[in-house]
Design a protein around this motif. Sequence first.
Motif, short mmCIF file in Angstrom:
data_model
loop_
_atom_site.label_atom_id
_atom_site.label_comp_id
_atom_site.label_asym_id
_atom_site.label_seq_id
_atom_site.Cartn_x
_atom_site.Cartn_y
_atom_site.Cartn_z
N ASP A 57 19.78 33.77 91.63
CA ASP A 57 20.55 34.35 92.76
C ASP A 57 22.27 33.55 91.94
O ASP A 57 22.42 32.95 91.33
CB ASP A 57 20.56 32.97 93.62
CG ASP A 57 19.46 33.76 94.65
OD1 ASP A 57 18.93 34.89 94.85
OD2 ASP A 57 19.31 32.57 95.58
N ILE A 60 27.68 33.09 95.02
CA ILE A 60 27.87 32.71 96.54
C ILE A 60 26.54 32.48 96.83
O ILE A 60 26.53 31.98 98.39
CB ILE A 60 28.75 34.10 96.63
CG1 ILE A 60 29.89 34.27 95.14
CG2 ILE A 60 28.93 34.61 97.71
CD1 ILE A 60 30.42 33.27 96.04
N GLN A 61 25.14 32.99 96.39
CA GLN A 61 24.27 33.43 97.38
C GLN A 61 23.89 32.30 97.10
O GLN A 61 22.71 31.92 98.33
CB GLN A 61 23.13 34.46 95.95
CG GLN A 61 23.75 35.75 96.46
CD GLN A 61 22.96 36.83 95.48
OE1 GLN A 61 22.14 35.97 94.28
NE2 GLN A 61 22.36 37.90 96.32
N SER A 62 23.37 31.59 96.50
CA SER A 62 23.32 29.69 96.55
C SER A 62 23.58 29.22 97.11
O SER A 62 23.35 28.00 97.48
CB SER A 62 23.11 28.86 94.98
OG SER A 62 24.83 28.96 94.70
N LEU A 63 24.70 29.36 97.37
CA LEU A 63 25.73 28.33 98.77
C LEU A 63 24.73 29.00 100.29
O LEU A 63 25.58 28.37 101.28
CB LEU A 63 27.32 28.68 98.74
CG LEU A 63 28.18 28.61 97.98
CD1 LEU A 63 29.27 29.29 97.77
CD2 LEU A 63 27.84 27.35 97.67
N ARG A 64 24.13 29.99 100.19
CA ARG A 64 23.74 30.45 101.69
C ARG A 64 22.25 29.22 102.40
O ARG A 64 22.22 28.32 101.76
CB ARG A 64 22.15 31.11 101.70
CG ARG A 64 22.90 32.70 101.15
CD ARG A 64 21.96 34.00 101.17
NE ARG A 64 20.57 33.40 101.12
CZ ARG A 64 20.26 34.20 99.95
NH1 ARG A 64 20.76 34.61 99.04
NH2 ARG A 64 18.82 33.64 99.37
N LEU A 65 22.34 28.54 103.30
CA LEU A 65 22.32 27.57 104.14
C LEU A 65 20.47 28.13 104.09
O LEU A 65 19.83 27.06 104.80
CB LEU A 65 22.75 27.86 105.58
CG LEU A 65 24.31 27.12 105.18
CD1 LEU A 65 24.69 27.19 107.39
CD2 LEU A 65 24.09 26.01 105.14
N VAL A 66 20.28 29.09 104.24
CA VAL A 66 18.81 29.61 104.78
C VAL A 66 18.70 30.67 103.42
O VAL A 66 19.16 31.25 102.82
CB VAL A 66 18.12 30.07 105.53
CG1 VAL A 66 17.12 30.47 105.46
CG2 VAL A 66 18.52 29.30 107.01
N HIS A 67 17.43 29.88 102.24
CA HIS A 67 16.50 30.98 101.66
C HIS A 67 15.62 31.38 100.96
O HIS A 67 14.94 31.67 100.35
CB HIS A 67 17.06 29.88 99.50
CG HIS A 67 18.77 29.19 99.35
ND1 HIS A 67 19.27 29.54 98.92
CD2 HIS A 67 19.46 28.05 100.85
CE1 HIS A 67 21.01 29.04 98.69
NE2 HIS A 67 20.42 28.61 99.28
#
Length: 303
Positions: A57, A60-67
């Motif tokens: 990831d 920016i993608q690692s900051l998603r609330l749901v993975h």
Amino acid sequence: MPETAFNRRVALIGSSGTVTEDAKTQSAAGKSDLDATTRIETASDESHPLDPPHKKDSFIQSLRLVHGIFTSDSLLKMFLRPIVLLSLPPVLWATLVMSVTIGFLVAISSNFASAFSATYGFLPYQSGLCFISGFVGTMIAIFFGGHVSDMVADFFTRRNGGIREPEMRLPAMTIGLIAAPLGLLLYGVGIENKLHWMAPTLGLGFLSFAVAQGTNVSLAYIVDSYRPIAGETIVTQLAFKSCFGFLLSFYTNPWVDESGYSHAFGAMAGISAAVQVLWLLFFFVGKRVRRATINWKVIRYVG
């Protein structure tokens, strides 16, 4: 744990599929025959078309609330797991260590400004500057809670013929066992008897040192003891530490008003010492306790 939080595919490798070198060697030697439907976890990204390379990831993608979903356990089991883990004596002890040390630091923090204003006539910014001692104590504790703890564990490992046990780092708790009660006594007695303002300020530094040093050792001990459920044990300690600190933030000042600084913080010093000195018990019987409790029915249910 981020480095392991992704789903791995389990592939069916047939006779025409890719096999490991160990399997080829065993088959050539006649020691074993590779079954046509041996289930293995692919060892490399190119070993099977069903197991594509895992794309890392972006930031920016690692900051998603749901993975995504990384477990098949029910929500109820995941909710109960941190609570049930308190029935494990080592986890309960480490939770108490974290709760009393950080909780009593919260007690000082919630009382510090008013105490220094009434006793020494300090303005708010002057009381705030005294917290530099807490910062210095924490910085020093990083070395004693990490490197010194590892040195202690390495020493006992060598004495044990090179076999490491989680309990071998526990003697490092002695440093926090001394620092935490000392800091609480310096603060309580210093305010009560109107000693020089450096006395309670040093008390804050010693307690901050004990928070970083003692909790670091006890947390590492639990992670070493219960690696498969290390994440859940950390949740248990952090959750109940927060509850304990929340309660103390409400009841510290009424406690001080009723008992006085010396008695209130003297009692905290005694509680802190009584909890941390239990490292001696776990140092000698911790291994047997871990082996006995891991097979409890309630633990196996949430495990």
